[in-house]
Design a protein around this motif. Structure first.
Motif, short mmCIF file in Angstrom:
data_model
loop_
_atom_site.label_atom_id
_atom_site.label_comp_id
_atom_site.label_asym_id
_atom_site.label_seq_id
_atom_site.Cartn_x
_atom_site.Cartn_y
_atom_site.Cartn_z
N ASP A 5 0.88 -1.21 -0.22
CA ASP A 5 0.15 -0.10 0.15
C ASP A 5 0.99 1.39 0.07
O ASP A 5 0.66 2.35 -0.85
CB ASP A 5 -1.03 -0.16 1.17
CG ASP A 5 -2.04 -1.16 1.27
OD1 ASP A 5 -2.28 -1.66 0.16
OD2 ASP A 5 -2.64 -1.25 2.09
N ASN A 6 1.95 1.39 0.97
CA ASN A 6 2.72 2.33 1.03
C ASN A 6 3.64 2.68 -0.43
O ASN A 6 3.86 3.73 -0.96
CB ASN A 6 3.93 1.96 2.06
CG ASN A 6 3.39 2.22 3.34
OD1 ASN A 6 2.25 2.93 3.34
ND2 ASN A 6 4.02 1.79 4.37
N SER A 13 1.56 9.39 -5.91
CA SER A 13 2.00 10.66 -5.49
C SER A 13 2.98 11.39 -6.24
O SER A 13 3.29 12.50 -6.67
CB SER A 13 2.43 10.92 -4.02
OG SER A 13 3.59 9.97 -3.86
N HIS A 14 3.86 10.57 -6.92
CA HIS A 14 4.84 10.79 -7.77
C HIS A 14 4.38 10.71 -9.27
O HIS A 14 5.23 10.92 -10.23
CB HIS A 14 6.34 10.13 -7.61
CG HIS A 14 6.95 10.41 -6.32
ND1 HIS A 14 6.67 9.90 -5.14
CD2 HIS A 14 7.94 11.25 -6.20
CE1 HIS A 14 7.34 10.39 -4.12
NE2 HIS A 14 8.29 10.95 -4.83
N LEU A 53 14.38 6.68 1.58
CA LEU A 53 13.16 6.22 1.88
C LEU A 53 11.65 6.62 1.22
O LEU A 53 11.98 7.59 0.53
CB LEU A 53 13.04 6.31 3.57
CG LEU A 53 14.11 6.13 4.50
CD1 LEU A 53 13.71 6.54 5.88
CD2 LEU A 53 14.35 4.62 4.38
N LEU A 54 10.70 5.79 1.24
CA LEU A 54 9.55 6.28 0.52
C LEU A 54 9.08 7.75 0.79
O LEU A 54 8.51 8.49 -0.25
CB LEU A 54 8.49 5.33 0.82
CG LEU A 54 8.37 3.89 0.34
CD1 LEU A 54 7.18 3.12 0.80
CD2 LEU A 54 8.68 3.84 -1.16
N ASP A 55 9.27 8.14 1.96
CA ASP A 55 9.22 9.71 2.36
C ASP A 55 10.10 10.76 1.49
O ASP A 55 10.14 11.89 1.88
CB ASP A 55 9.00 10.04 3.83
CG ASP A 55 10.20 9.90 4.52
OD1 ASP A 55 11.41 9.66 3.89
OD2 ASP A 55 10.21 9.87 5.86
#
Length: 126
Positions: A5-6, A13-14, A53-55
């Motif tokens: 999901d992440n 988002s990208h 990281l994903l963030d």
């Protein structure tokens, strides 16, 4: 499921369309090579990279640590990077989303990557 999901959220988002592989790795070639060889097990390659990281938190990069030269599937790196690169060609610039079991697993790397954390490799294969 949470990691998937992440990774889906990162993709949305990208606004990128990653190719999903059976291993869980996802890749997106944003600057394809016009004439590079496909990467195969046993090849020596050099990679310019940023690992984050994903963030978006940057953990490691070739700007700070130098280019990485290694033999595919024969070096002490995340198994996901070895697998993911084999979808690419020399000269490609691509993003690899690597789930934690193929990255740093349950424990992280005890430095900058937390436990059970998917990672993003932005790579350019020299």
């Amino acid at each position: 499921k949470k990691e998937s999901d992440n990774m889906d959220a990162y993709e949305r988002s990208h606004k990128l369309s990653f190719v999903k592989t059976t291993s869980g790795i996802r890749y997106f070639v944003y600057k394809p090579s016009l004439k590079g060889d496909s990467i195969k097990s046993g090849m020596e390659i050099t990679v310019k990279y940023t690992l984050s990281l994903l963030d978006g938190t940057v953990c490691y990069s070739s700007d700070a640590d130098g280019l990485k030269t290694f033999v595919v599937e024969q070096e002490e790196l995340e198994s996901g990077i070895h697998r993911g690169l084999q979808y690419l060609k020399r000269g490609d610039k691509a993003l690899l989303l690597i789930p934690s079991p193929l990255a740093h697993g349950l424990l992280g790397d005890f430095k900058k990557i937390p436990p059970q954390m998917p990672i993003v490799y932005d790579v350019e294969i020299k």
